[in-house]
Design an enzyme around this catalytic site. Structure first.
Site, PDB file in Angstrom:
ATOM      1  N   LYS A 192      29.412 -13.561   3.146  1.00  0.00           N
ATOM      2  CA  LYS A 192      28.797 -12.191   3.580  1.00  0.00           C
ATOM      3  C   LYS A 192      29.566 -11.439   4.378  1.00  0.00           C
ATOM      4  O   LYS A 192      29.575 -10.069   4.272  1.00  0.00           O
ATOM      5  CB  LYS A 192      27.671 -12.723   4.282  1.00  0.00           C
ATOM      6  CG  LYS A 192      26.482 -11.667   4.244  1.00  0.00           C
ATOM      7  CD  LYS A 192      25.374 -11.831   5.243  1.00  0.00           C
ATOM      8  CE  LYS A 192      24.225 -12.507   4.754  1.00  0.00           C
ATOM      9  NZ  LYS A 192      23.126 -12.558   5.669  1.00  0.00           N
ATOM     10  N   GLU A 228      11.440  -4.635  15.621  1.00  0.00           N
ATOM     11  CA  GLU A 228      11.547  -3.258  14.476  1.00  0.00           C
ATOM     12  C   GLU A 228      10.396  -3.257  13.702  1.00  0.00           C
ATOM     13  O   GLU A 228       9.615  -4.160  13.407  1.00  0.00           O
ATOM     14  CB  GLU A 228      13.014  -3.633  13.713  1.00  0.00           C
ATOM     15  CG  GLU A 228      12.742  -4.996  12.973  1.00  0.00           C
ATOM     16  CD  GLU A 228      12.048  -4.880  11.687  1.00  0.00           C
ATOM     17  OE1 GLU A 228      12.256  -3.698  11.115  1.00  0.00           O
ATOM     18  OE2 GLU A 228      11.760  -5.851  11.259  1.00  0.00           O
ATOM     19  N   PHE A 229      10.279  -1.861  13.178  1.00  0.00           N
ATOM     20  CA  PHE A 229       9.281  -1.590  12.274  1.00  0.00           C
ATOM     21  C   PHE A 229       9.885  -0.942  10.943  1.00  0.00           C
ATOM     22  O   PHE A 229       9.099  -0.043  10.520  1.00  0.00           O
ATOM     23  CB  PHE A 229       8.360  -0.475  13.135  1.00  0.00           C
ATOM     24  CG  PHE A 229       7.717  -1.005  14.286  1.00  0.00           C
ATOM     25  CD1 PHE A 229       6.656  -2.067  14.361  1.00  0.00           C
ATOM     26  CD2 PHE A 229       8.208  -0.783  15.484  1.00  0.00           C
ATOM     27  CE1 PHE A 229       6.244  -2.489  15.581  1.00  0.00           C
ATOM     28  CE2 PHE A 229       7.894  -1.134  16.758  1.00  0.00           C
ATOM     29  CZ  PHE A 229       6.845  -2.092  16.806  1.00  0.00           C
ATOM     30  N   LEU A 230      10.852  -1.347  10.543  1.00  0.00           N
ATOM     31  CA  LEU A 230      11.279  -0.822   9.273  1.00  0.00           C
ATOM     32  C   LEU A 230      10.757  -1.525   8.191  1.00  0.00           C
ATOM     33  O   LEU A 230      10.592  -2.771   8.145  1.00  0.00           O
ATOM     34  CB  LEU A 230      13.094  -1.311   9.275  1.00  0.00           C
ATOM     35  CG  LEU A 230      13.777  -0.750  10.413  1.00  0.00           C
ATOM     36  CD1 LEU A 230      15.163  -1.239  10.164  1.00  0.00           C
ATOM     37  CD2 LEU A 230      13.642   0.763  10.625  1.00  0.00           C
ATOM     38  N   ARG A 231      10.372  -0.675   7.138  1.00  0.00           N
ATOM     39  CA  ARG A 231       9.874  -1.367   5.875  1.00  0.00           C
ATOM     40  C   ARG A 231      11.086  -1.576   4.966  1.00  0.00           C
ATOM     41  O   ARG A 231      11.727  -0.651   4.696  1.00  0.00           O
ATOM     42  CB  ARG A 231       8.918  -0.252   5.225  1.00  0.00           C
ATOM     43  CG  ARG A 231       7.572  -0.257   5.826  1.00  0.00           C
ATOM     44  CD  ARG A 231       6.536   0.859   5.402  1.00  0.00           C
ATOM     45  NE  ARG A 231       7.462   2.100   5.714  1.00  0.00           N
ATOM     46  CZ  ARG A 231       7.265   3.345   5.078  1.00  0.00           C
ATOM     47  NH1 ARG A 231       6.316   3.282   4.089  1.00  0.00           N
ATOM     48  NH2 ARG A 231       8.222   4.440   5.226  1.00  0.00           N
ATOM     49  N   CYS A 242       7.592 -10.516   5.495  1.00  0.00           N
ATOM     50  CA  CYS A 242       7.102 -10.317   7.033  1.00  0.00           C
ATOM     51  C   CYS A 242       5.447 -10.600   7.069  1.00  0.00           C
ATOM     52  O   CYS A 242       5.165 -11.344   7.956  1.00  0.00           O
ATOM     53  CB  CYS A 242       7.167  -8.993   7.326  1.00  0.00           C
ATOM     54  SG  CYS A 242       9.109  -8.698   7.443  1.00  0.00           S
ATOM     55  N   LYS A 285       4.188 -14.320   6.692  1.00  0.00           N
ATOM     56  CA  LYS A 285       4.876 -15.092   7.835  1.00  0.00           C
ATOM     57  C   LYS A 285       4.169 -15.001   9.352  1.00  0.00           C
ATOM     58  O   LYS A 285       3.831 -15.560   9.719  1.00  0.00           O
ATOM     59  CB  LYS A 285       6.405 -15.059   7.798  1.00  0.00           C
ATOM     60  CG  LYS A 285       7.047 -15.644   8.964  1.00  0.00           C
ATOM     61  CD  LYS A 285       8.451 -15.445   8.941  1.00  0.00           C
ATOM     62  CE  LYS A 285       9.246 -14.252   9.121  1.00  0.00           C
ATOM     63  NZ  LYS A 285       9.300 -13.899  10.478  1.00  0.00           N
ATOM     64  N   ARG A 292      10.595 -12.528  -1.852  1.00  0.00           N
ATOM     65  CA  ARG A 292       9.911 -13.487  -1.089  1.00  0.00           C
ATOM     66  C   ARG A 292       8.595 -13.313  -0.952  1.00  0.00           C
ATOM     67  O   ARG A 292       8.100 -12.180  -0.744  1.00  0.00           O
ATOM     68  CB  ARG A 292      10.527 -13.460   0.520  1.00  0.00           C
ATOM     69  CG  ARG A 292      11.907 -14.078   0.482  1.00  0.00           C
ATOM     70  CD  ARG A 292      12.868 -13.869   1.757  1.00  0.00           C
ATOM     71  NE  ARG A 292      13.159 -12.549   2.096  1.00  0.00           N
ATOM     72  CZ  ARG A 292      13.738 -12.045   2.951  1.00  0.00           C
ATOM     73  NH1 ARG A 292      13.846 -13.064   4.130  1.00  0.00           N
ATOM     74  NH2 ARG A 292      13.890 -10.838   3.362  1.00  0.00           N
TER      75      ARG A 292
HETATM   76  C1  UGA Z   1       6.509  -4.614   6.988  1.00  0.00           C
HETATM   77  C2  UGA Z   1       5.862  -3.446   7.991  1.00  0.00           C
HETATM   78  O1  UGA Z   1       5.273  -2.554   7.133  1.00  0.00           O
HETATM   79  C3  UGA Z   1       7.037  -2.924   8.656  1.00  0.00           C
HETATM   80  O2  UGA Z   1       6.632  -2.121   9.719  1.00  0.00           O
HETATM   81  C4  UGA Z   1       7.755  -4.348   9.579  1.00  0.00           C
HETATM   82  O3  UGA Z   1       8.740  -3.756  10.277  1.00  0.00           O
HETATM   83  C5  UGA Z   1       8.143  -5.048   8.438  1.00  0.00           C
HETATM   84  O4  UGA Z   1       7.098  -5.646   7.819  1.00  0.00           O
HETATM   85  C6  UGA Z   1       8.819  -6.359   9.314  1.00  0.00           C
HETATM   86  O5  UGA Z   1       7.879  -6.948  10.207  1.00  0.00           O
HETATM   87  O6  UGA Z   1      10.061  -6.644   9.087  1.00  0.00           O
HETATM   88  P1  UGA Z   1       7.607  -4.723   4.462  1.00  0.00           P
HETATM   89  O7  UGA Z   1       7.540  -6.042   4.720  1.00  0.00           O
HETATM   90  O8  UGA Z   1       9.051  -4.260   4.287  1.00  0.00           O
HETATM   91  O9  UGA Z   1       7.289  -4.257   6.020  1.00  0.00           O
HETATM   92  O10 UGA Z   1       6.629  -4.053   3.375  1.00  0.00           O
HETATM   93  P2  UGA Z   1       5.174  -3.179   3.441  1.00  0.00           P
HETATM   94  O11 UGA Z   1       5.752  -1.790   3.082  1.00  0.00           O
HETATM   95  O12 UGA Z   1       4.703  -3.217   4.867  1.00  0.00           O
HETATM   96  O13 UGA Z   1       4.364  -4.041   2.614  1.00  0.00           O
HETATM   97  C7  UGA Z   1       3.837  -5.383   2.914  1.00  0.00           C
HETATM   98  C8  UGA Z   1       2.998  -5.609   1.746  1.00  0.00           C
HETATM   99  O14 UGA Z   1       1.838  -4.844   1.793  1.00  0.00           O
HETATM  100  C9  UGA Z   1       3.618  -5.460   0.435  1.00  0.00           C
HETATM  101  O15 UGA Z   1       3.122  -6.625  -0.552  1.00  0.00           O
HETATM  102  C10 UGA Z   1       2.901  -4.212  -0.400  1.00  0.00           C
HETATM  103  O16 UGA Z   1       2.698  -4.325  -1.417  1.00  0.00           O
HETATM  104  C11 UGA Z   1       1.439  -4.543   0.278  1.00  0.00           C
HETATM  105  N1  UGA Z   1       0.691  -3.176   0.577  1.00  0.00           N
HETATM  106  C12 UGA Z   1       1.130  -2.290   1.403  1.00  0.00           C
HETATM  107  C13 UGA Z   1      -0.341  -3.122  -0.102  1.00  0.00           C
HETATM  108  O17 UGA Z   1      -0.987  -4.013  -0.958  1.00  0.00           O
HETATM  109  N2  UGA Z   1      -1.169  -2.057  -0.259  1.00  0.00           N
HETATM  110  C14 UGA Z   1      -0.851  -0.891   0.732  1.00  0.00           C
HETATM  111  O18 UGA Z   1      -1.591   0.120   0.599  1.00  0.00           O
HETATM  112  C15 UGA Z   1       0.489  -1.187   1.446  1.00  0.00           C
END
Ligand code: UGA
Length: 429
Positions: free
Chosen positions: A35, A147-150, A259, A262, A326
């Protein structure tokens, strides 16, 4: 500032590259030598829109280096811990990698270096680590900066944060955190300065709240189907109330990714430990797990059984704009279909390589047309833009039976019906 990162996974790489883009000098340490070589050549080992460009730019400006050698961290003023915290079988977060990384860093850096935990860790971890290391004669300065990154939107989320959280026990540590994020402080981004345990709690509570919100709208969607109302309009009508907010009110196949599943399990587990169960969170976790069965049963009903029938799945990643599978709801459904002897065909714009590593008995395709050809049903499971723009008239001429189940509510209903499909979406009779 010279800053180190331990772990070049999703969190560490995005944060490291983006802090490099602010002009900091970043050293990323990862145990995985292959990596490290890839990253040093500017190759991002996963799909994240825009990250490759930012990485190459940081390398060209000599603002970032990758290595497996902790010794390079010697003169860092701060080191972020960004290693994994996988779930143990009881839902508890496994902190062994975090602890080991802190011990390794503490053995190299100078006394005034601040070690910052960015990995998602249970509330109390920061204090626990300080005490454990003290018992072993190691004194460290430890802070928390969740962190709060998506995934899929990380560059934008980093560049335009809603808030930044600093968890620290001392003014001098806080000063280091402020210096790292100085650009955002100047831009008047909201900064929450608190103790480390509260910072850790903010992260878990935020993800858990969003997961509860999704589980809530999914259950509302179920009720809409029975009552004969429309969940899209319901989300709109609810979301316009600023106390509720429009975001994360899209019903779908359930929350997935690395995320939410878990972190909800971990927070529920912590709450049980403190004999303070969060019943609303427990309900959301159960609701989300039950959802797969519910969605699977609809496929069975629509096709009158799936055994030996070609079922076309559009989307494998847990959401759009990522190759991450995942805890993807799509994978759960695919596995159930395979177990029921369906002839499963899958297309995803980015996630097929990861999907194939699972070794499932399925056929993958590199375009929508060959995936849906002669199929008995098409199931949309990820909200990729490409699937919102499908020409359903053209697709209707390829399939064996015109069954479309849209678990992301992204197809144009009128167009689909006009093309002769039997259309089923979420939250509408
Ligand atoms: C999430 C959080 O949004 C981030 O702020 C956080 O930093 C991150 O976890 C983390 O802890 O590292 P992420 O897992 O990338 O980010 O994805 P999200 O965009 O939050 O979506 C999570 C799940 O919810 C997905 O399966 C998505 O399809 C679902 N979702 C989201 C819905 O079913 N409906 C919605 O309206 C929004």
């Amino acid at each position: 500032m010279k800053i180190g990162f331990i772990g070049s996974g999703y969190v560490g790489l995005v944060s490291g590259v983006m802090l490099a883009s602010l002009g900091h000098k970043i050293t990323c340490i990862d145990n995985d030598l292959s990596k490290v070589i890839k990253l040093s050549n500017g190759e991002v080992p996963f799909y994240e829109p825009g990250l490759d460009v930012c990485l190459k730019d940081a390398i060209n400006k000599e603002n970032i280096v990758f290595s497996s050698d902790y010794a390079l961290l010697g003169d860092c003023k701060a080191v972020f811990i960004c290693v994994g915290t996988p779930s143990k079988s009881n839902g508890e977060a496994d902190l062994s990698a975090v602890e080991q990384a802190i011990i390794n860093v503490a053995g190299i850096v100078k006394k005034d270096c601040l070690i910052i935990i960015k990995s998602t860790v249970p509330p109390g971890t920061n204090n626990l680590m300080i005490n454990r290391l003290k018992d072993n004669g190691i004194t460290i300065n430890l802070a928390s900066n969740p962190e709060f990154l998506r995934e899929g939107a990380a560059i934008n989320d980093f560049s335009n944060p809603d808030r930044i959280v600093f968890g620290s026990n001392s003014i001098s540590d806080l000063e280091i955190l402020r210096e790292i994020y100085n650009k955002f402080i100047k831009e008047k981004v909201s900064i929450v300065e608190t103790d480390p345990t509260t910072a850790e709690m903010i992260k878990y509570a935020s993800n858990s709240f969003l997961a509860v919100k999704i589980a809530f709208i999914n259950e509302m969607a179920n009720l809409c189907e029975k009552i004969g109302s429309d969940v899209k309009q319901l989300s709109l009508g609810m979301g316009l109330d600023p106390r509720i907010g429009a975001l994360f009110l899209n019903p779908g196949p359930g929350f997935g990714g690395s995320c939410f599943p878990k972190d909800t399990d971990a927070l529920a587990n912590i709450a049980e430990k403190y004999k303070c169960p969060i019943s609303i969170l427990n309900a959301a976790i159960i609701s989300n797990k039950d959802r797969y069965e519910f969605l699977f049963n609809r496929i069975i009903e629509t096709t009158s059984g799936v055994s030996n029938k070609k079922i076309a799945i559009l989307g494998a990643s847990f959401k759009a704009n990522t190759d991450d599978i995942r805890s993807s709801p799509s994978i759960e459904i695919i596995k159930k279909l395979v177990d029921s002897k369906a002839d499963v065909h899958v297309y995803d714009p980015k996630a097929l390589d990861n999907l194939m590593k699972l070794g499932l008995t399925i056929t993958t395709h590199n375009n929508i047309e060959s995936c849906v050809h002669s199929s008995e049903a098409i199931i949309i499971l990820t909200e990729w833009d490409e699937f919102s723009n499908i020409n359903w008239k053209a697709i209707s001429e390829l399939v064996k039976r015109k069954n479309l189940i849209d678990y992301r509510n992204i197809a144009d209903e009128k167009e689909v019906l006009l093309a002769g499909f039997n259309y089923s979406c979420i939250g509408k009779k």
